[in-house]
Design a protein around this motif. Structure first.
Motif, short mmCIF file in Angstrom:
data_model
loop_
_atom_site.label_atom_id
_atom_site.label_comp_id
_atom_site.label_asym_id
_atom_site.label_seq_id
_atom_site.Cartn_x
_atom_site.Cartn_y
_atom_site.Cartn_z
N MET A 1 1.38 -3.75 -8.82
CA MET A 1 2.09 -3.35 -7.60
C MET A 1 3.55 -3.77 -7.73
N SER A 2 4.48 -2.86 -7.36
CA SER A 2 5.89 -3.14 -7.57
C SER A 2 6.40 -4.16 -6.60
N SER A 3 7.48 -4.86 -6.97
CA SER A 3 8.09 -5.86 -6.11
C SER A 3 8.96 -5.17 -5.08
N ARG A 4 9.40 -5.95 -4.08
CA ARG A 4 10.24 -5.38 -3.02
C ARG A 4 11.54 -4.84 -3.61
N GLU A 5 12.08 -5.55 -4.63
CA GLU A 5 13.34 -5.12 -5.23
C GLU A 5 13.19 -3.75 -5.88
N ASP A 6 11.99 -3.46 -6.41
CA ASP A 6 11.76 -2.19 -7.08
C ASP A 6 11.27 -1.11 -6.14
N ALA A 7 11.01 -1.48 -4.89
CA ALA A 7 10.46 -0.51 -3.94
C ALA A 7 11.50 0.54 -3.61
N SER A 141 -8.15 -8.54 1.96
CA SER A 141 -8.23 -7.49 0.94
C SER A 141 -8.95 -6.25 1.47
N GLN A 142 -10.02 -6.46 2.24
CA GLN A 142 -10.76 -5.32 2.79
C GLN A 142 -9.98 -4.66 3.92
N ARG A 143 -9.33 -5.48 4.75
CA ARG A 143 -8.55 -4.94 5.86
C ARG A 143 -7.39 -4.08 5.33
N GLU A 144 -6.75 -4.54 4.26
CA GLU A 144 -5.64 -3.79 3.68
C GLU A 144 -6.12 -2.47 3.08
N ALA A 145 -7.26 -2.49 2.40
CA ALA A 145 -7.79 -1.27 1.80
C ALA A 145 -8.18 -0.26 2.88
N LEU A 146 -8.82 -0.73 3.95
CA LEU A 146 -9.18 0.16 5.05
C LEU A 146 -7.94 0.75 5.71
N SER A 147 -6.91 -0.07 5.88
CA SER A 147 -5.67 0.41 6.49
C SER A 147 -5.05 1.54 5.68
N LEU A 148 -5.00 1.37 4.37
CA LEU A 148 -4.44 2.42 3.52
C LEU A 148 -5.29 3.69 3.57
N ALA A 149 -6.61 3.51 3.57
CA ALA A 149 -7.50 4.67 3.52
C ALA A 149 -7.47 5.47 4.81
N PHE A 150 -7.30 4.79 5.97
CA PHE A 150 -7.41 5.50 7.23
C PHE A 150 -6.08 5.64 7.96
N ALA A 160 -6.13 2.61 -4.82
CA ALA A 160 -6.19 1.81 -6.05
C ALA A 160 -4.80 1.64 -6.65
N ALA A 161 -4.02 2.72 -6.70
CA ALA A 161 -2.69 2.64 -7.27
C ALA A 161 -1.78 1.76 -6.44
N GLU A 162 -1.86 1.88 -5.13
CA GLU A 162 -0.99 1.10 -4.24
C GLU A 162 -1.28 -0.40 -4.35
N LEU A 163 -2.56 -0.75 -4.50
CA LEU A 163 -2.94 -2.16 -4.55
C LEU A 163 -3.02 -2.70 -5.97
N GLY A 164 -2.80 -1.84 -6.96
CA GLY A 164 -2.87 -2.28 -8.35
C GLY A 164 -4.26 -2.68 -8.76
N LEU A 165 -5.27 -1.89 -8.31
CA LEU A 165 -6.67 -2.23 -8.57
C LEU A 165 -7.35 -1.14 -9.38
N PRO A 166 -8.43 -1.46 -10.07
CA PRO A 166 -9.27 -0.40 -10.64
C PRO A 166 -9.85 0.44 -9.52
N LEU A 167 -10.10 1.72 -9.80
CA LEU A 167 -10.60 2.62 -8.77
C LEU A 167 -11.90 2.11 -8.17
N GLY A 168 -12.82 1.63 -9.01
CA GLY A 168 -14.10 1.14 -8.49
C GLY A 168 -13.93 -0.02 -7.53
N THR A 169 -12.98 -0.90 -7.81
CA THR A 169 -12.73 -2.04 -6.92
C THR A 169 -12.20 -1.59 -5.58
N ALA A 170 -11.29 -0.62 -5.59
CA ALA A 170 -10.75 -0.10 -4.34
C ALA A 170 -11.85 0.52 -3.48
#
Length: 334
Positions: A1-7, A141-150, A160-170
């Motif tokens: 996941m990128s840093s704020r400076e790179d955002a 971690s679950q609250r953040e994933a749900l927020s992104l999904a919904f 998965a890309a936003e959180l820097g996770l494997p797809l299965g983990t997301a």
């Protein structure tokens, strides 16, 4: 996941939103939603403030192309939208209805009730509070994933890309968060969870007309690990930014279709969505996009338990058609 400076800068995100990027809108949401909510909750109750935040970002989505960086910052522009929305809401609440004589109650008796009464309103507020408490109890971690999904309408791959996770983990975090919500709230609250989360996708209906069990089935389908997310690309004569998405799942007789950047339908016409199995076309329903070109359909049919061979949206008469006969606006890629 990128840093704020790179955002990406706010202005760059606005450019992407104007081009139809829901992911860029999600990033802007995370930057400014808390600020807008803090401003609104000073004069509105919490539920109304949350609704206002949704309305502001819907306005940002619809009007992103009008933003001019030469006239000010993104922050100032978004806050101005919020300010106007808040003033309009306060003006609306201050208006008093005109009182007409109705000694026998005949006029009042003939008006359907579209707003909840005091008892129902208190119950709805209680349910919101219970749901909010349950969400706050989820692991971050679950609250953040749900927020992104919904809230941000991200696909599993985008989460998965936003959180820097494997797809299965997301996918696991999204499912686990939803399961914990249902376990914490109990069976009687499962449909409420579906309603609130699908409302975050823009599927809003008045509570008295909602079939909550249907929402729950749609939510279960969307969050399943084997659900599919298919893109319908523009056909000849359709603007490049116009597209739709079909979400379905093998063995489940329900589908969700979202329309994005659709131009207004010509007079006397409506958009109708279709799925094809072999040579047979099944209608998913009709839709009239809002001012931003967005619309959504939840369809249920036994035919949907099998993934379609083809998908398309056509222009049909206002009453709809028994088979696709009009111009193809968007369609799945063969």
């Amino acid at each position: 996941m990128s840093s704020r400076e790179d955002a990406p800068r706010d202005e760059e995100l606005m450019r992407q939103v104007a081009e139809g990027s829901a992911q860029a809108l999600g990033l802007l949401y995370r930057r400014f939603a808390r600020l807008i909510f803090g401003m609104a909750v000073q004069t509105l109750d919490r539920a109304a403030a949350e609704d206002l935040v949704q309305d502001v970002f819907l306005a940002v989505w619809r009007n992103a192309s009008r933003f001019d960086p030469e006239r000010g910052t993104v922050r100032a522009w978004v806050l101005q939208i919020a300010h106007f929305r808040l003033l309009n809401e306060l003006r609306r609440r201050s208006r008093q209805p005109e009182i007409a004589p109705d000694p026998d109650g005949l006029v009042l008796g003939g008006i359907p009730a579209h707003e909840p009464g005091p008892t129902e309103a208190a119950w709805l507020e209680h349910r919101r509070a219970v749901l909010k408490s349950a969400l706050d109890e989820l692991p971050p971690s679950q609250r953040e994933a749900l927020s992104l999904a919904f809230l941000d309408d991200f696909t599993h791959e985008q989460v998965a890309a936003e959180l820097g996770l494997p797809l299965g983990t997301a996918k696991t975090r999204i499912r686990a968060g939803l399961q914990k919500l249902r376990a914490a709230l109990g069976p009687q609250w499962a449909a409420l969870v579906a309603l609130c989360l699908l409302a975050a996708l823009g599927i809003r209906y008045r509570s008295e007309h909602a079939t909550l069990a249907r929402y729950d089935r749609a939510l279960s389908m969307v969050t399943a690990s084997d659900s599919v997310n298919l893109r319908l690309a523009p056909g000849p004569g359709t603007p490049e930014e116009t597209h739709a998405r079909y979400r379905g799942r093998p063995g489940v007789a329900i589908a969700l279709v979202t329309f994005s950047k659709f131009p207004p339908a010509p007079a006397g016409k409506t958009y109708q969505a279709w799925v094809r199995h072999g040579a047979t076309w099944t209608s998913l329903g009709t839709a009239q996009p809002d001012a931003g070109g967005s619309a959504r359909l939840i369809a249920e049919s036994s035919a949907l338990s099998v993934l379609p061979d083809g998908l398309e949206v056509t222009l049909e008469p206002l009453a709809g058609s028994a088979a696709p006969t009009g111009r193809v606006v968007v369609a799945s890629v063969p």
